[in-house]
Design an enzyme around this catalytic site. Structure first.
Site, PDB file in Angstrom:
ATOM      1  N   SER B 237     -33.596   7.793 -35.292  1.00 43.92           N
ATOM      2  CA  SER B 237     -32.309   7.630 -34.629  1.00 43.92           C
ATOM      3  C   SER B 237     -31.361   6.928 -35.580  1.00 43.92           C
ATOM      4  O   SER B 237     -31.790   6.330 -36.566  1.00 43.92           O
ATOM      5  CB  SER B 237     -32.438   6.733 -33.381  1.00 43.92           C
ATOM      6  OG  SER B 237     -33.203   7.320 -32.378  1.00 43.92           O
ATOM      7  N   SER B 275     -33.782  12.307 -31.947  1.00 45.61           N
ATOM      8  CA  SER B 275     -32.940  11.286 -32.549  1.00 45.61           C
ATOM      9  C   SER B 275     -31.888  10.784 -31.564  1.00 45.61           C
ATOM     10  O   SER B 275     -31.243  11.568 -30.883  1.00 45.61           O
ATOM     11  CB  SER B 275     -32.253  11.873 -33.790  1.00 45.61           C
ATOM     12  OG  SER B 275     -31.916  10.874 -34.715  1.00 45.61           O
ATOM     13  N   ASP B 277     -28.629   9.489 -31.855  1.00 44.37           N
ATOM     14  CA  ASP B 277     -27.512   9.334 -32.787  1.00 44.37           C
ATOM     15  C   ASP B 277     -26.283   9.009 -31.966  1.00 44.37           C
ATOM     16  O   ASP B 277     -25.512   9.893 -31.570  1.00 44.37           O
ATOM     17  CB  ASP B 277     -27.318  10.618 -33.599  1.00 44.37           C
ATOM     18  CG  ASP B 277     -28.570  10.963 -34.417  1.00 44.37           C
ATOM     19  OD1 ASP B 277     -29.536  10.190 -34.378  1.00 44.37           O
ATOM     20  OD2 ASP B 277     -28.559  12.010 -35.076  1.00 44.37           O
TER      21      ASP B 277
END
Lengths: 355, 355, 355, 355
Positions: B237, B275, B277
């Site tokens: 991440s 992830s 993000d």
């Protein structure tokens, strides 16, 4: 005498293999057609319409899932409220110039009614970028007939790129551009999946242009090739349409659409204020028929979606570059000239930067 | 004995000049503090907390505007529902590991109450990335005391990078990483504006890593430097916090936050499925005091915002690279070792690719 | 011979006082105009266009802040991608039938160009509901001239309601409806603020209709008054435009727009699947001129916004009821008849339920 | 000695029939548990945790689809970024007080790890409303043990309402309230479907309270029953959790969640500024197992979803009323007393308004 595509120049971007046509039409069922509108009287017109059928003429009764993303929403894409609500795409998509969105949108409704579509109403997707530098913005030259011509001209197979259809008068990174397309093949979840992109590219600053990381824009400066549209970078835009045959849900199509941002960033797009950088992804792997009360679906697992994300970014990247390599120098409204990307220089720069 | 920052290696990315510290603390009022938690018994812990005060201790009564963007939301950032609603940030921000989000979040509430904050309730922003490869995920070692220590340690001035605070156990593009920061100065609307970024970087595939377009990850393959976390790329991440002193509205902070996507893409981030993000931008150029019924504000015009967009992308890009250059090789949980990016190789590759 | 408004019947809803006109035009600068299109040959047409100028003709160079909400997005509202991005409304708004959105949208672009507007491109807001039960959906009878006529006819002052403009062929809760408007005055933050609503109402089931909580729809059943559009409830919709003179930011306009949901719910709107229940709020209390690089603004504090939320819900509620009381029985396409709400019955039911 | 539910008083709201329990647990697999925390020393505590298992203990490996909506986001619901991204709910849900969100959130992570859950990380959903008027906001009395106790106590079957679990210290429309639940059964697409709601209700003004349209709040004024929390209406909130066994997609769960707005509006909720009116809907009709690469799904057609929308609104409405009728007068922090809704008066008013 058409100009070559990026790969014809010996330049490949990305890690994944393209489909046979390296075009959005590698996704089975997708058809693309152009109507190009070029005139010098009574108005100087460099415009047109590009139509994309997500599933051929079946689309009226066999919907695909879809989802969108606005990276920078200084533009128009009709139909997005409905797609955000339902996740369904039930009509062909069209791309045209900013001031023709309306006529093309209503033309798709009329096309559906003329063709006997069973749905009571239509909320088609029509997007735009502005060709106001090469085409008289007061001309309003695109008509229902042009929209219908693009719809009727649509075929599977290779897709014309550059100065065609909605891309006729478009400019990217200060070079002439227009329509471009590309595709990627990936294996995931035990099956072969295709992701295709089609762009109408009309955005960006010269100095930010990169090809596979190489600063091509800095190397082919304005002293070498004058800038198209020097005062108008802010009114550029890019529309990206992504297609896949994977069985994605609407929420997954939204995720795929967001990856167009990645491919755009690789080329040098930052989403400047005046840019309408609006993306739509659709997936043909499921079928939703309005006659059903329960639809049987399949969903690619979240863990299996990663190759599609990479593919969406790469296909977007290469589609933009194909729009640049295919487009030819054009002179239009008020004598403005948009110069094509000089391909020999491109090749030279790429070789110089690649040890 | 700290490792150098990217620019210390003679490598510069982007077109815009950095601020004096090349850190998020170049934005006046921003303070950053770390609490690093390293232990080998009873559990192996490589974790911590990084705290960011948007406007020093004034923040409790002098709010800043803020807006977020989730490029790939496989993570947690508390407080985002409130920020989406109000566009206000009214407390310090913290970043930690995935399983400590809660304790750190409540700790900020308690810190406010202990300090006599006048607001009746608190909805603080706490974000995370997972250090589960280097730090025992069952340890739950981060405490309220660590959160308070990070808050208390926060200062203006240079920001420690790499294996510190929340970044202690993080890995990026299969190299050891952690916290990184950078900034950019731009002139727009007749004023000087600063944009700073701080990242907690913990994402990505080796082979996608690029520095200024150069395929560094391909050139420093797994045969040269073994991959950190070979099986866990999916649980990475990146959290990006952007700060600016420009007078932006909440909706403009959202726009700025989206540009972190661009900087991330330049380095090689595609937003893979696992992830988180998640990006947050705040702007100190306006002051909103809960005691006011009408606040006097200023807004940077849309046309004047472009340099900030470029700055946000560049600051994010360089902050990620600083997280990579600053972090040192670390061994942790289950004997796992995450190797640092070899700086001599980095320099060599960059020179080879730059004619 | 026009039918009375709700308050003329001695029925008041809500707690807050209306403005002098009890109309969206109580917000200074707002102008409304209609073009009504009624024809029996060659097609049966019961349609039209309603235009709203947020700040008179100044709007082209003196933008207002705006924000939208889609409660159920089975409809079209162009311009929403731009408004979500910028929070600005820079052109008049129009409402028409589903298949005329395009022509009206392009007509506003052309109107701007003809009038010498300085902006290079236009992304106008045009919304729709479907009059396909009373008006031939294949007629495509609305033209650029109608759109321009509505724009030119716009005035401050009282607003015609019922079977006019875009509302000509509309049906609500199975009674004839159309355009309705209302307003509320509130005092907050030491100033007087007005909130106005204009609706084009075309949704809903008879049995769900309530007036001030009284189940009017159940009491005036289909045995008493036949249902308009018995098979088409699913294709209804409601567009709500909210205006205020308060100094709201774009994010606050979004919040205001969401309150239209509350007023709609009070009347009996559930947002059924086929309904395009799309709301837009704009605030004239700030001025954003494209020539400025920094705009000086004011913002109503979050705590002071509550009366506006109540006002938005109440104005929406009463605007829908005014659309119902004003509309007269109409016969149209395929001999379909939509009966008006019987006002004597309405009064009788209200009296019976109010001790 | 528990107080009756709404229907026990002879009052029914809505058109659709409730399920056998008239509770969220009518949706097969849903379990609810409470941990109630009441103490007078060292701090006055009136708080707790309510846990909802969407699919019993299977949830860790057999995810449900979910989607949320924030009507007014002045509150916290963790996990929403992940749900917006993936549309999946992979853990139990908990509701508690504002300052305990963190401890409960981490407790669910720890519970999963302790129980051997196979997922590497957890992003649980924990929501809150503020009990700061009846419970000392500086007490921080809710612990991991309380969260685990609520999780362990969860069962199918009837659900305790009123002053229990997370609802212990809550107040609604200035009466004592807390947890409430209800359900509706509908037939659609040839199958029987259940929709259940569970609310933690803590919002609203007395004078806006309506029951089936009857202005109960105006009729039971503050002269009759003093207001709970006279100065704190702004810090109220309501969390609504909707469950259904229908085969909905994530995007359809979002649609369902938005309908909680309708039920809330019917009772008198306007979403005032300080209110965290945050809704989450999940659907158990599909199964997504992380071990699958392709999941076979079913989707209820858009046209068949209308009864569920009505059911979601009605279940929310009745759940709020059950929270009011079930809650008993409570005295807490600083000697504050929150009076229960007087049921005899409620019945009397309803009879008076219903001819």
């Amino acid at each position: 005498m058409t100009r070559p595509r990026l790969r014809d120049l010996g330049i490949a971007v990305g890690r994944l293999p393209p489909g046979p046509l390296n075009a959005i039409t590698d996704v089975a069922g997708v058809r693309v057609g152009h109507a190009t509108v070029i005139a010098d009287t009574p108005h100087t017109v460099r415009s047109g319409v590009t139509a994309i059928w997500p599933r051929g003429p079946e689309i009226w009764d066999n919907f695909v899932f879809a989802g969108g993303h606005s990276f920078n929403g200084n533009g128009e894409m009709t139909g997005v409220v409905w797609i955000a609500e339902q996740g369904l795409l039930a009509s062909p998509i069209a791309i045209t110039n900013t001031h023709a969105v309306g006529v093309v949108r209503d033309a798709i409704c009329a096309y559906a009614i003329r063709g006997g579509a069973r749905q009571a109403f239509h909320l088609p997707v029509v997007a735009e970028t502005s060709d106001a530098w090469l085409s008289d913005p007061a001309a309003f030259a695109v008509t229902q007939d042009h929209a219908w011509a693009a719809l009727d001209a649509a075929t599977a197979g290779p897709v014309a790129e550059g100065n065609v259809g909605g891309g006729t008068g478009m400019i990217t990174h200060e070079f002439k551009a227009g329509i471009g397309t590309a595709s990627r093949r990936v294996a995931t979840a035990g099956r072969n999946v295709c992701v295709g992109a089609l762009v109408q590219a009309n955005y960006g600053l010269r100095e930010l242009l990169r090809v596979d990381g190489v600063p091509v824009g800095r190397e082919i400066g304005r002293d070498l090739v004058p800038s198209a549209r020097p005062q108008r970078v802010e009114s550029g835009s890019i529309i990206v349409i992504l297609a896949t045959d994977a069985p994605l849900l609407p929420i997954q199509c939204q995720r795929l659409a967001r990856r167009a941002t990645t491919g755009l960033a690789w080329i040098g797009g930052v989403g400047f204020n005046g840019s309408g950088d609006i993306f739509l992804a659709f997936a043909t792997g499921n079928h939703v028929r309005p006659s059903e009360t329960i639809s049987a679906l399949r969903m690619l697992s979240p863990d299996a979606i990663n190759p599609l994300f990479q593919a969406a970014a790469e296909a977007t990247e290469e589609a933009i570059l194909n729009a640049l390599t295919a487009a030819e120098t054009m002179t239009g409204y008020a004598g403005h000239t948009a110069h094509a990307l000089p391909l020999d220089r491109l090749v030279e720069v790429m070789q110089r930067y690649r040890p």
